[in-house]
Design a protein around this motif. Structure first.
Motif, PDB file in Angstrom:
ATOM      1  N   SER A 196      12.677  14.891   4.651  1.00 24.60           N
ATOM      2  CA  SER A 196      12.027  13.756   4.750  1.00 24.60           C
ATOM      3  C   SER A 196      11.625  12.856   3.370  1.00 24.60           C
ATOM      4  O   SER A 196      12.131  11.409   3.549  1.00 24.60           O
ATOM      5  CB  SER A 196      10.542  14.118   4.795  1.00 24.60           C
ATOM      6  N   TYR A 197      11.928  13.471   1.966  1.00 26.26           N
ATOM      7  CA  TYR A 197      12.001  12.631   1.463  1.00 26.26           C
ATOM      8  C   TYR A 197      13.735  12.318   0.863  1.00 26.26           C
ATOM      9  O   TYR A 197      14.057  11.150   0.351  1.00 26.26           O
ATOM     10  CB  TYR A 197      12.020  13.361  -0.068  1.00 26.26           C
ATOM     11  N   ASP A 198      14.522  13.063   1.471  1.00 20.61           N
ATOM     12  CA  ASP A 198      16.165  12.449   1.328  1.00 20.61           C
ATOM     13  C   ASP A 198      15.734  11.168   2.433  1.00 20.61           C
ATOM     14  O   ASP A 198      16.794  10.391   2.107  1.00 20.61           O
ATOM     15  CB  ASP A 198      17.371  13.768   2.080  1.00 20.61           C
ATOM     16  N   LYS A 199      15.019  11.096   3.668  1.00 13.24           N
ATOM     17  CA  LYS A 199      16.091   9.688   4.463  1.00 13.24           C
ATOM     18  C   LYS A 199      14.371   8.612   3.922  1.00 13.24           C
ATOM     19  O   LYS A 199      15.037   7.830   4.147  1.00 13.24           O
ATOM     20  CB  LYS A 199      15.137  10.673   5.922  1.00 13.24           C
ATOM     21  N   LEU A 200      13.793   8.792   3.019  1.00  9.30           N
ATOM     22  CA  LEU A 200      13.224   8.098   2.331  1.00  9.30           C
ATOM     23  C   LEU A 200      13.817   7.519   1.061  1.00  9.30           C
ATOM     24  O   LEU A 200      14.146   6.159   1.162  1.00  9.30           O
ATOM     25  CB  LEU A 200      11.268   8.536   1.730  1.00  9.30           C
ATOM     26  N   LYS A 201      14.604   8.620   0.177  1.00 11.03           N
ATOM     27  CA  LYS A 201      15.472   8.609  -0.682  1.00 11.03           C
ATOM     28  C   LYS A 201      16.544   6.743  -0.060  1.00 11.03           C
ATOM     29  O   LYS A 201      17.014   6.301  -0.654  1.00 11.03           O
ATOM     30  CB  LYS A 201      16.115   9.021  -1.563  1.00 11.03           C
ATOM     31  N   PHE A 202      17.066   6.904   1.335  1.00 11.96           N
ATOM     32  CA  PHE A 202      18.037   6.533   1.464  1.00 11.96           C
ATOM     33  C   PHE A 202      18.031   5.256   2.369  1.00 11.96           C
ATOM     34  O   PHE A 202      18.176   4.633   1.588  1.00 11.96           O
ATOM     35  CB  PHE A 202      18.725   7.687   2.301  1.00 11.96           C
ATOM     36  N   ALA A 203      16.814   5.086   2.541  1.00 13.30           N
ATOM     37  CA  ALA A 203      16.239   4.260   3.344  1.00 13.30           C
ATOM     38  C   ALA A 203      15.201   2.871   3.164  1.00 13.30           C
ATOM     39  O   ALA A 203      15.161   1.771   3.500  1.00 13.30           O
ATOM     40  CB  ALA A 203      15.783   4.848   5.503  1.00 13.30           C
ATOM     41  N   ALA A 204      14.124   3.253   2.587  1.00 14.06           N
ATOM     42  CA  ALA A 204      13.007   3.157   2.392  1.00 14.06           C
ATOM     43  C   ALA A 204      12.940   2.042   1.736  1.00 14.06           C
ATOM     44  O   ALA A 204      12.722   0.559   1.919  1.00 14.06           O
ATOM     45  CB  ALA A 204      12.628   3.720   2.054  1.00 14.06           C
ATOM     46  N   THR A 205      13.926   1.100   0.603  1.00 10.20           N
ATOM     47  CA  THR A 205      14.016   0.734   0.206  1.00 10.20           C
ATOM     48  C   THR A 205      15.759  -0.657   0.495  1.00 10.20           C
ATOM     49  O   THR A 205      15.662  -1.522   0.625  1.00 10.20           O
ATOM     50  CB  THR A 205      14.220   0.759  -1.244  1.00 10.20           C
ATOM     51  N   ARG A 206      16.213   0.218   1.668  1.00  8.33           N
ATOM     52  CA  ARG A 206      17.899  -0.908   2.389  1.00  8.33           C
ATOM     53  C   ARG A 206      16.703  -1.510   3.346  1.00  8.33           C
ATOM     54  O   ARG A 206      17.709  -2.189   3.813  1.00  8.33           O
ATOM     55  CB  ARG A 206      18.996   0.613   2.591  1.00  8.33           C
ATOM     56  N   CYS A 207      15.764  -1.016   4.524  1.00  7.62           N
ATOM     57  CA  CYS A 207      15.827  -1.528   5.527  1.00  7.62           C
ATOM     58  C   CYS A 207      15.165  -2.505   5.308  1.00  7.62           C
ATOM     59  O   CYS A 207      13.878  -2.740   4.667  1.00  7.62           O
ATOM     60  CB  CYS A 207      15.154  -0.750   6.309  1.00  7.62           C
ATOM     61  N   ARG A 208      15.841  -3.820   5.180  1.00  6.87           N
ATOM     62  CA  ARG A 208      15.460  -5.043   5.426  1.00  6.87           C
ATOM     63  C   ARG A 208      13.734  -5.653   6.089  1.00  6.87           C
ATOM     64  O   ARG A 208      12.279  -6.233   6.174  1.00  6.87           O
ATOM     65  CB  ARG A 208      16.141  -6.279   5.300  1.00  6.87           C
ATOM     66  N   ARG A 209      13.857  -4.803   7.344  1.00  2.92           N
ATOM     67  CA  ARG A 209      12.668  -4.988   8.107  1.00  2.92           C
ATOM     68  C   ARG A 209      11.456  -3.562   8.213  1.00  2.92           C
ATOM     69  O   ARG A 209      10.906  -3.318   9.101  1.00  2.92           O
ATOM     70  CB  ARG A 209      12.678  -5.082   9.641  1.00  2.92           C
ATOM     71  N   GLY A 210      12.208  -2.565   7.119  1.00  3.57           N
ATOM     72  CA  GLY A 210      10.891  -1.031   6.867  1.00  3.57           C
ATOM     73  C   GLY A 210      11.804  -0.220   7.852  1.00  3.57           C
ATOM     74  O   GLY A 210      12.700  -0.168   7.910  1.00  3.57           O
ATOM     75  N   TYR A 211      10.564   1.363   7.072  1.00  8.37           N
ATOM     76  CA  TYR A 211      11.600   2.323   7.805  1.00  8.37           C
ATOM     77  C   TYR A 211      10.194   3.073   7.522  1.00  8.37           C
ATOM     78  O   TYR A 211       9.073   3.398   7.270  1.00  8.37           O
ATOM     79  CB  TYR A 211      12.579   2.625   6.839  1.00  8.37           C
ATOM     80  N   LEU A 212      10.193   3.975   8.979  1.00  6.62           N
ATOM     81  CA  LEU A 212       9.390   4.784   9.437  1.00  6.62           C
ATOM     82  C   LEU A 212       9.431   6.209   9.509  1.00  6.62           C
ATOM     83  O   LEU A 212      10.626   6.481  10.203  1.00  6.62           O
ATOM     84  CB  LEU A 212       8.290   4.146  10.782  1.00  6.62           C
ATOM     85  N   VAL A 213       9.716   7.397   8.242  1.00 14.10           N
ATOM     86  CA  VAL A 213      10.590   8.245   8.732  1.00 14.10           C
ATOM     87  C   VAL A 213      10.070   9.059   9.654  1.00 14.10           C
ATOM     88  O   VAL A 213       8.279   9.110   9.815  1.00 14.10           O
ATOM     89  CB  VAL A 213      10.268   9.083   6.892  1.00 14.10           C
ATOM     90  N   GLY A 214       9.950   9.420  10.633  1.00 12.66           N
ATOM     91  CA  GLY A 214       9.474  11.072  11.325  1.00 12.66           C
ATOM     92  C   GLY A 214      10.612  11.457  12.197  1.00 12.66           C
ATOM     93  O   GLY A 214      11.882  11.155  12.177  1.00 12.66           O
ATOM     94  N   PRO A 215      10.225  12.450  13.191  1.00 14.48           N
ATOM     95  CA  PRO A 215      11.233  13.295  14.220  1.00 14.48           C
ATOM     96  C   PRO A 215      12.031  12.068  14.614  1.00 14.48           C
ATOM     97  O   PRO A 215      11.766  10.926  15.478  1.00 14.48           O
ATOM     98  CB  PRO A 215      10.234  14.239  15.278  1.00 14.48           C
ATOM     99  N   GLY A 216      13.016  12.244  15.157  1.00 15.61           N
ATOM    100  CA  GLY A 216      14.315  11.462  16.068  1.00 15.61           C
ATOM    101  C   GLY A 216      13.881  11.510  17.011  1.00 15.61           C
ATOM    102  O   GLY A 216      13.843  10.835  18.242  1.00 15.61           O
ATOM    103  N   CYS A 217      12.336  12.341  17.802  1.00 14.13           N
ATOM    104  CA  CYS A 217      12.499  12.002  19.269  1.00 14.13           C
ATOM    105  C   CYS A 217      11.210  12.721  18.861  1.00 14.13           C
ATOM    106  O   CYS A 217      10.468  12.256  18.214  1.00 14.13           O
ATOM    107  CB  CYS A 217      13.293  13.183  20.182  1.00 14.13           C
ATOM    108  N   GLU A 218      10.830  12.782  20.304  1.00 15.91           N
ATOM    109  CA  GLU A 218       9.169  14.159  20.949  1.00 15.91           C
ATOM    110  C   GLU A 218       9.095  14.903  19.765  1.00 15.91           C
ATOM    111  O   GLU A 218       9.737  16.031  20.034  1.00 15.91           O
ATOM    112  CB  GLU A 218       8.452  13.602  21.487  1.00 15.91           C
TER     113      GLU A 218
END
Length: 365
Positions: free
Chosen positions: A310-332
């Motif tokens: 989760s932290y790795d995903k956040l490090k990559f995406a949270a500041t890159r996504c201009r419309r924001g990022y929601l960390v979580g599972p890829g499916c249900e």
């Protein structure tokens, strides 16, 4: 210690509008998890009685602290609405959601008799709308964010026909299958109009299970899946729909550019088999990006693995996504997921917001 300042709805809106919030978002598709956490409800009861599910969902959301609201619907939607039959999970069943017991179309020529049902009377639709209405009428202000499954035409047509059968029919008579897809798109537009009349503002959810590259190649996606999907979105937006959450399931790597052509997408949640880096590079300008941790690890993994991933995903995406990022599972998320692993996901988002210098600097601007 990180202290949250926003409600889930405020946070999701702020991320989409500005890319910033008190912390990154947390998205969990939790249809089967919610009844498991209650100890008294079965998965089947929550699908058969969406109001029971709505009552249970809020307490589970408050317990863990994720942001995504309840989803009303499931991957087998569409079949019952056109006259098919569903089976619901029973107590002690290993089924994760309803399954199709009878497909309403069994012959290729049956497509010529296919008609658009009245959504106010069709299958599960009235019950699903009633569940969403319960959320809007009874949840606290910052939590009134239900999602109503309105389908994608290719997946719902696969549910009506049977996916294996539809793939064979595509080879036999693609034009006739395209006619079926168009009729399904018309029905989904009527579902949206009915929901808007009954609910007012609501988020629509289309889970594209059947149009992954596991089942059809990108050429077929462009020819058959994309046109009715765009039609359904365009006409739904004209009717007053403002936000759609898309969940392109499976491997959609070769379809990414096509998803960028679908209007109205507020949030898009790809499965783990579609690389997050690709999703962000192609789609973050217009859409909030969500996901995409492999779901099975919430069942078989441990706290440390989920936290680090989760932290790795956040490090990559949270500041890159201009419309924001929601960390979580890829499916249900699997219904029997360890509560500790869900806690790890939420803890990673909170710790990231409290400690990451890039995130804190972005919030200060």
């Amino acid at each position: 210690m990180f202290r949250e300042k926003m409600t889930p709805k405020e946070r999701i809106n702020s991320l989409h509008e500005t890319g910033r919030a008190d912390r990154p978002g947390i998205s969990v598709l939790a249809m089967g998890l919610v009844p498991r956490m209650t100890g008294v409800l079965t998965i089947g009861e929550c699908y058969e009685d969406p109001i029971k599910y709505a009552r249970a969902f809020l307490r589970v959301q408050e317990l863990f602290g994720f942001d995504s609201g309840p989803v009303f619907g499931h991957p087998a939607c569409g079949a019952a609405e056109f006259g098919g039959k569903l089976l619901y999970p029973r107590a002690n069943s290993k089924m994760q959601s309803p399954v199709i017991a009878k497909h309403p179309l069994t012959k290729l020529e049956d497509i010529d008799r296919l008609e658009v049902p009245d959504p106010a009377k069709a299958g599960e639709i009235p019950r699903l709308v009633a569940g969403a209405k319960y959320v809007l009428d009874n949840y606290p202000d910052g939590y009134r964010n239900p999602m109503l499954v309105s389908g994608d035409p290719f997946t719902w047509a696969g549910n009506i026909i049977g996916m294996d059968t539809m793939l064979m029919w595509i080879e036999q008579d693609p034009a006739l299958v395209a006619k079926a897809l168009d009729i399904v798109a018309e029905f989904e537009i009527e579902v949206v109009k009915y929901a808007l009349r009954e609910l007012g503002e609501v988020t629509f959810f289309d889970g594209a299970v059947c149009c992954s590259n596991d089942l059809i190649n990108a050429k077929r996606f462009k020819q058959l899946a994309l046109p009715p999907l765009v039609k359904y979105r365009v006409e739904s937006i004209k009717a007053g729909a403002e936000r759609f959450v898309s969940h392109p399931c499976g491997d959609q790597s070769k379809n990414i550019d096509f998803w960028g052509q679908v209007p109205g997408t507020y949030t898009i949640n790809f499965d783990f088999r579609t690389p997050l880096e690709l999703c962000v590079s192609k789609l973050d300008k217009e859409m909030t990006i969500a996901g995409n941790i492999e779901c099975m690890h919430f069942l078989i993994g441990d706290y440390d693995w989920i936290y680090r991933k989760s932290y790795d995903k956040l490090k990559f995406a949270a500041t890159r996504c201009r419309r924001g990022y929601l960390v979580g599972p890829g499916c249900e998320i699997p219904p029997n997921s360890s509560p500790v692993n869900i806690h790890a996901l939420v803890s990673a988002a909170r710790d990231y917001a409290a400690n990451d210098p890039d995130w804190k600097a972005m919030g200060a601007r």
